[in-house]
Design a protein around this motif. Sequence first.
Motif, PDB file in Angstrom:
ATOM      1  N   GLY A  52       0.934  -1.111  -0.022  1.00 24.18           N
ATOM      2  CA  GLY A  52      -0.038  -0.089  -0.076  1.00 24.18           C
ATOM      3  C   GLY A  52       0.932   1.472  -0.158  1.00 24.18           C
ATOM      4  O   GLY A  52       0.478   2.465  -0.294  1.00 24.18           O
ATOM      5  N   ARG A  53       2.192   1.376   0.288  1.00 18.70           N
ATOM      6  CA  ARG A  53       3.017   2.368   0.468  1.00 18.70           C
ATOM      7  C   ARG A  53       3.896   2.583  -0.968  1.00 18.70           C
ATOM      8  O   ARG A  53       4.686   3.348  -0.919  1.00 18.70           O
ATOM      9  CB  ARG A  53       3.836   2.321   1.712  1.00 18.70           C
ATOM     10  CG  ARG A  53       3.138   2.356   2.914  1.00 18.70           C
ATOM     11  CD  ARG A  53       4.011   2.214   4.159  1.00 18.70           C
ATOM     12  NE  ARG A  53       4.962   3.498   4.056  1.00 18.70           N
ATOM     13  CZ  ARG A  53       5.758   3.622   5.302  1.00 18.70           C
ATOM     14  NH1 ARG A  53       5.795   2.707   6.187  1.00 18.70           N
ATOM     15  NH2 ARG A  53       6.286   4.532   5.386  1.00 18.70           N
ATOM     16  N   LEU A  54       3.687   1.780  -1.804  1.00 18.15           N
ATOM     17  CA  LEU A  54       4.447   1.507  -3.144  1.00 18.15           C
ATOM     18  C   LEU A  54       3.688   1.834  -4.324  1.00 18.15           C
ATOM     19  O   LEU A  54       2.253   1.665  -4.408  1.00 18.15           O
ATOM     20  CB  LEU A  54       4.796   0.114  -3.304  1.00 18.15           C
ATOM     21  CG  LEU A  54       6.049  -0.431  -2.260  1.00 18.15           C
ATOM     22  CD1 LEU A  54       6.064  -1.900  -2.169  1.00 18.15           C
ATOM     23  CD2 LEU A  54       7.084   0.402  -2.320  1.00 18.15           C
ATOM     24  N   ARG A  55       4.314   2.588  -5.155  1.00 17.60           N
ATOM     25  CA  ARG A  55       3.439   3.017  -6.582  1.00 17.60           C
ATOM     26  C   ARG A  55       3.347   2.151  -7.615  1.00 17.60           C
ATOM     27  O   ARG A  55       2.663   2.178  -8.312  1.00 17.60           O
ATOM     28  CB  ARG A  55       4.242   4.298  -7.140  1.00 17.60           C
ATOM     29  CG  ARG A  55       4.196   5.481  -6.154  1.00 17.60           C
ATOM     30  CD  ARG A  55       2.680   6.162  -5.930  1.00 17.60           C
ATOM     31  NE  ARG A  55       2.549   7.043  -5.356  1.00 17.60           N
ATOM     32  CZ  ARG A  55       2.831   8.676  -5.689  1.00 17.60           C
ATOM     33  NH1 ARG A  55       2.987   8.649  -6.982  1.00 17.60           N
ATOM     34  NH2 ARG A  55       2.593   9.701  -4.761  1.00 17.60           N
ATOM     35  N   LEU A  56       4.513   0.975  -7.485  1.00 14.20           N
ATOM     36  CA  LEU A  56       4.464   0.017  -8.639  1.00 14.20           C
ATOM     37  C   LEU A  56       3.842  -1.467  -7.933  1.00 14.20           C
ATOM     38  O   LEU A  56       3.933  -1.701  -6.685  1.00 14.20           O
ATOM     39  CB  LEU A  56       5.894  -0.398  -8.864  1.00 14.20           C
ATOM     40  CG  LEU A  56       6.729   0.746  -9.765  1.00 14.20           C
ATOM     41  CD1 LEU A  56       8.104   0.225  -9.989  1.00 14.20           C
ATOM     42  CD2 LEU A  56       6.055   1.301 -10.963  1.00 14.20           C
ATOM     43  N   PRO A  57       3.206  -2.009  -8.648  1.00 13.79           N
ATOM     44  CA  PRO A  57       2.566  -3.363  -8.071  1.00 13.79           C
ATOM     45  C   PRO A  57       3.721  -4.240  -7.767  1.00 13.79           C
ATOM     46  O   PRO A  57       4.753  -4.176  -8.475  1.00 13.79           O
ATOM     47  CB  PRO A  57       1.966  -3.930  -9.247  1.00 13.79           C
ATOM     48  CG  PRO A  57       2.307  -3.139 -10.547  1.00 13.79           C
ATOM     49  CD  PRO A  57       2.887  -1.729 -10.118  1.00 13.79           C
TER      50      PRO A  57
END
Length: 249
Positions: free
Chosen positions: A204-209
Amino acid sequence: MITPTSPPTGEPSLRELAEAGQLPDHQVMDRATLAWIAGHRPAGADVRARLPQSVRLLVPNASWFARTETTDSIHGVRHGARVALLVQFLAPGLGLVPERVLALAAAAACHDCRRRHDRDDPGHGRRTARWLASHLDTVTSAFGTAPSAEAVVAVALHDVPHHTFDQDDKSEYRRHGLAVDLLKLADALDRYRLPLPRWWPDPGRLRLPVPDWAPALAHDLVVRSERARRDGACDAQALELALHAVRPE
């Protein structure tokens, strides 16, 4: 070769210190903590068929680190090398050409080398980026590939949460956002080395899957390299053993 440094028998492990809120400034993996980490492997898909056939092991030189105490710590040589591997494992799914990937991986290997301790150390990304920009020849000579301008930006922003970006950060992110987010993802996936699960990767804190195979792969790299190091292998040997174990046949 650095002599293995686990806490002597009777001293608290990193996990015990973390639970008590008493972690020291410099934190070195120990067998008890590693055993706990090994016993909590995340679920994941089979990875061997999905990994690139060729990756380069990039092990940062201990002399590049700001403090001798950090070289064998949880933000030390092996952490940097694992993050550089994870960048290479993740990049094909993002459509990056190999030259661009290697340039980012070279910087990723060094991304924490100017840390002063194993706590938050705000600003260490910018500090490392400045060091990297002034030591490009040294890093290029060691790795055989030059960190790119976007890779230096990624290092500068890897420890800065997106919501705290200032105007300069936002401008750099608009130009180099994919590199920044890839380094953030690779760095986050190596958090399986940390002694409490609440510090482990949070998608949830990352922009990439996060690919379904990535958590188990990252966990295996941590456990195998740290176990080999505790058993007396030098950093490069420990990382080679871990890479061999997860590399596709």
